[in-house]
Design an enzyme around this catalytic site. Structure first.
Site, mmCIF file in Angstrom:
data_model
loop_
_atom_site.group_PDB
_atom_site.id
_atom_site.type_symbol
_atom_site.label_atom_id
_atom_site.label_comp_id
_atom_site.label_asym_id
_atom_site.label_seq_id
_atom_site.Cartn_x
_atom_site.Cartn_y
_atom_site.Cartn_z
ATOM 1 N N HIS A 43 7.651 -0.793 -4.929
ATOM 2 C CA HIS A 43 6.677 -1.751 -4.394
ATOM 3 C C HIS A 43 6.670 -1.629 -2.871
ATOM 4 C CE1 HIS A 43 4.844 -6.061 -4.755
ATOM 5 N NE2 HIS A 43 4.414 -5.457 -3.659
ATOM 6 N N GLU A 70 3.633 -0.667 -7.359
ATOM 7 C CA GLU A 70 3.112 -2.021 -7.233
ATOM 8 C C GLU A 70 2.656 -2.280 -5.802
ATOM 9 O OE1 GLU A 70 6.123 -4.175 -10.452
ATOM 10 O OE2 GLU A 70 6.430 -4.478 -8.300
ATOM 11 N N HIS A 190 10.008 -10.073 -12.798
ATOM 12 C CA HIS A 190 10.442 -11.002 -11.752
ATOM 13 C C HIS A 190 11.518 -11.944 -12.279
ATOM 14 C CE1 HIS A 190 9.695 -12.184 -7.546
ATOM 15 N NE2 HIS A 190 10.277 -13.301 -7.925
#
Length: 237
Positions: A43, A70, A190
């Site tokens: 990410h 991401e 997450h």
């Protein structure tokens, strides 16, 4: 079984804290795949405080499983994804100064933006996923954008599970049922950890993939990364 994609951002954070190339992000990506992970997630953020844009380019040559990038679809990010051509791009609405991702997309308000970006990625044969809260309205609107999958933002579930409230899974079950009905693939991520991943997996119908980074790396400090990857794989069967 549900696939495990290992997010290696924290490896890059540790590297960047000292300079140099220890730990080596590329080597860790090779290792987690050797240990059985089904994919590697990164990410990159605009300030490159952990994963750098060059890391994405370097990793493209060594990730032979699924490569998931991401990020917020600003033009610099879009250009990177088109250059690297990963297996999957997961669009996340994080602000430049966000410490970590903290909300899913408003897929109604951002429908036009998301639709345009998703079409561009799909023209380049890149699978798309949208980071969303377990909100049925947002899941329905995600379908309209043309995305292939959604990624359920699981922070609320993890928090409630840690408090002993297993009913926190219910909105995610409902969102998954709807996604299945709409023909959307389901990813999740997450704050998923060895403590809560089996319960989450058992209750979410059609869960295709989880992306786990922070907890997995923290657990590996005590248990070793090869061992931890295999513990996740066992729990995801």
């Amino acid at each position: 079984m549900t696939k495990l994609s290992v997010n290696i951002n924290k490896i890059a954070t540790l590297r960047n804290s000292r300079g140099g190339n220890m730990p080596n992000v590329v080597q860790v990506a090779k290792d987690v795949q050797k240990f059985g992970a089904h994919g590697v997630t990164i990410h990159p953020r605009p300030d490159e405080r952990h994963i750098r844009y060059q890391d994405a380019r370097d990793l493209k040559t060594v990730v032979y499983t699924e490569f998931n990038i991401e990020g917020n679809p600003v033009q610099k990010f879009i250009d990177l994804v088109l250059e690297v051509n990963p297996t999957q791009v997961t669009l996340v609405p994080d602000a430049d100064d966000a410490l970590t991702s903290n909300a899913g997309w408003d897929t109604i308000k951002n429908k036009d933006l998301l639709t345009e970006v998703i079409q561009e990625f799909k023209r380049n044969n890149i699978r798309t996923s949208l980071f969303v809260d377990p909100d049925l309205t947002m899941v329905e609107a995600a379908k309209i954008t043309g995305t292939d999958r959604i990624e359920l933002y699981t922070e609320h579930f993890a928090h409630q599970y840690g408090l002993g409230n297993k009913n926190g899974i219910q909105p995610y079950v409902e969102a998954a049922v709807l996604a299945n009905q709409l023909g959307l693939g389901i990813n999740a991520g997450h704050d998923l950890s060895l403590d809560n991943i089996a319960f989450f997996k058992q209750n979410i119908p059609g869960l295709l993939e989880v992306s786990i980074g922070h907890a997995l790396i923290c657990e590996s400090l005590y248990l070793g990364i090869e061992n931890v990857v295999n513990m996740y794989l066992h729990k995801l069967k």
